[in-house]
Design an enzyme around this catalytic site. Structure first.
Site, PDB file in Angstrom:
ATOM      1  CB  SER A   8      -0.898   0.015   1.240  1.00 40.41           C
ATOM      2  OG  SER A   8      -1.478   1.297   1.380  1.00 40.41           O
ATOM      3  CG  HIS A  33      -3.974  -1.677  -1.258  1.00 34.30           C
ATOM      4  ND1 HIS A  33      -5.061  -2.486  -1.544  1.00 34.30           N
ATOM      5  CD2 HIS A  33      -4.385  -0.848  -0.266  1.00 34.30           C
ATOM      6  CE1 HIS A  33      -6.078  -2.161  -0.748  1.00 34.30           C
ATOM      7  NE2 HIS A  33      -5.694  -1.158   0.030  1.00 34.30           N
ATOM      8  CG  ASP A  35      -5.269   2.385   0.989  1.00 38.78           C
ATOM      9  OD1 ASP A  35      -6.206   1.570   0.914  1.00 38.78           O
ATOM     10  OD2 ASP A  35      -4.143   2.101   1.439  1.00 38.78           O
ATOM     11  CG  MET A  37      -8.546   7.107   2.520  1.00 40.16           C
ATOM     12  SD  MET A  37      -7.671   7.163   4.102  1.00 40.16           S
ATOM     13  CE  MET A  37      -6.815   5.582   4.046  1.00 40.16           C
ATOM     14  CG  HIS A  66      -9.370  -0.041  -0.208  1.00 33.11           C
ATOM     15  ND1 HIS A  66      -8.757  -0.170   1.025  1.00 33.11           N
ATOM     16  CD2 HIS A  66     -10.709  -0.142   0.038  1.00 33.11           C
ATOM     17  CE1 HIS A  66      -9.676  -0.330   1.964  1.00 33.11           C
ATOM     18  NE2 HIS A  66     -10.866  -0.306   1.391  1.00 33.11           N
ATOM     19  CG  MET A  68     -11.489   3.110   2.296  1.00 32.94           C
ATOM     20  SD  MET A  68      -9.891   3.088   3.144  1.00 32.94           S
ATOM     21  CE  MET A  68      -8.800   3.194   1.739  1.00 32.94           C
ATOM     22  CG  MET A 137     -11.687  -2.821   5.657  1.00 31.60           C
ATOM     23  SD  MET A 137     -10.219  -2.254   4.769  1.00 31.60           S
ATOM     24  CE  MET A 137      -9.229  -1.500   6.065  1.00 31.60           C
ATOM     25  CG  ASP A 175      -6.307  -2.815   3.511  1.00 31.09           C
ATOM     26  OD1 ASP A 175      -5.220  -2.528   4.032  1.00 31.09           O
ATOM     27  OD2 ASP A 175      -6.970  -2.017   2.816  1.00 31.09           O
TER      28      ASP A 175
HETATM   29  C1  DX5 Z   1      -6.327   1.650   5.782  1.00 32.32           C
HETATM   30  C2  DX5 Z   1      -5.949   1.281   4.384  1.00 32.32           C
HETATM   31  C3  DX5 Z   1      -4.819   0.330   4.292  1.00 32.32           C
HETATM   32  C4  DX5 Z   1      -3.512   0.818   4.865  1.00 32.32           C
HETATM   33  C5  DX5 Z   1      -2.885  -0.352   5.532  1.00 32.32           C
HETATM   34  O1  DX5 Z   1      -7.515   2.329   5.759  1.00 32.32           O
HETATM   35  O2  DX5 Z   1      -7.048   0.708   3.691  1.00 32.32           O
HETATM   36  O3  DX5 Z   1      -4.629  -0.129   2.958  1.00 32.32           O
HETATM   37  O4  DX5 Z   1      -2.607   1.326   3.920  1.00 32.32           O
HETATM   38  O5  DX5 Z   1      -1.778   0.068   6.211  1.00 32.32           O
HETATM   39  P1  DX5 Z   1      -1.019  -0.870   7.250  1.00 32.32           P
HETATM   40  O6  DX5 Z   1      -0.529  -2.052   6.471  1.00 32.32           O
HETATM   41  O7  DX5 Z   1       0.054   0.008   7.765  1.00 32.32           O
HETATM   42  O8  DX5 Z   1      -2.023  -1.264   8.305  1.00 32.32           O
HETATM   43 ZN    ZN Z   2      -6.614  -0.269   1.707  1.00 31.49          ZN
END
Ligand code: DX5
Ligand code: ZN
Length: 220
Positions: A8, A33, A35, A37, A66, A68, A137, A175
């Site tokens: 990620s 990956h 993310d 948000m 991903h 969010m 998650m 994740d």
């Molecule tokens: C959290 C994200 C993850 C995050 C995971 O909301 O969806 O993908 O990057 O990070 P680690 O591996 O540090 O928990």
């Molecule tokens: Zn993620």
């Protein structure tokens, strides 16, 4: 199912993102990956299609996006044209989940559904046949560097049971909070797509750490 590492970039240094991506690519990772948000669905903001479009020019890695974000439907096309290969949406953020999934698939992309820690696997029973991947998650989404919530283990059991009943097999992504110490456990629970952010980008040698992950994932 093949074991796949999906580092990620949330924990990468954004000021030199293409170099950061090269490190995991050189370490052997095939997935990246990403993310996204929106500050509404989760209490943090990252980036959107323009950044994905920029990094798309720097690598051929498989983009595991991903989302969010609330009500993603109107933005799906932008993520597709930015270069996503797989789009995962949250069950909790889509009012018409079936429509959202069909839209992702209409672009020829892979489609996934993510479940927050408190959302039961049973919510997928009428849609799981339509998707390629389930993302469980193992932290509350929003931030990297949190600890894995151990109860997620039970959801792997529920998910495998649901798949067995329906005689289907889908990728299962985990994740949040995965590191070298719990990697073997999460693999034994049935996860085959492994996201790791801080455990990879927090390492002094990111390329080497990527290789360490892959070595364990290949059972060597
Ligand atoms: C959290 C994200 C993850 C995050 C995971 O909301 O969806 O993908 O990057 O990070 P680690 O591996 O540090 O928990
Ligand atoms: Zn993620």
């Amino acid at each position: 199912m093949e074991n796949i590492l999906s580092p990620s970039i949330l924990s990468a240094d954004f000021s030199c993102l293409s170099d950061e991506i090269k490190k995991v690519e050189n370490g052997g990772a095939k997935y990246l990956h990403i993310d996204v948000m929106d500050g509404l669905f989760v209490p943090n903001i990252t980036f959107g299609p323009p950044l994905i479009k920029s990094i798309r020019k720097t690598t051929d890695m498989f983009f595991d996006v991903h989302l969010m974000i609330n009500n993603p439907d109107n933005l799906l096309e932008d993520f597709e044209s930015a270069g996503a290969d797989l789009i995962t949406v949250h069950q909790e953020s889509c009012i018409h989940l079936h429509r959202t999934i069909q839209k992702i698939k209409s672009f020829g992309l892979k489609a996934g559904i993510a479940l927050n820690p408190a959302t039961p696997v049973s919510t997928l029973s009428d849609i799981i046949e339509d998707i390629d991947l389930v993302l469980l998650m193992s932290v509350n989404p929003g931030f990297g560097g949190q600890s894995l919530i151990g109860n997620v283990k039970n959801k792997f059991t529920d998910l495998k049971e649901l798949m067995y009943k329906k005689n289907i097999s889908k990728d299962i992504e985990i994740d949040g909070g995965v590191n070298l110490n719990n990697l073997e456990d999460v693999l034994s629970w049935g996860a085959n797509v492994i996201v790791a952010g801080s455990a990879i980008y927090g390492a002094e040698n990111v390329e080497l750490r990527t290789k360490e992950f892959i070595k364990i994932m290949q059972g060597q």
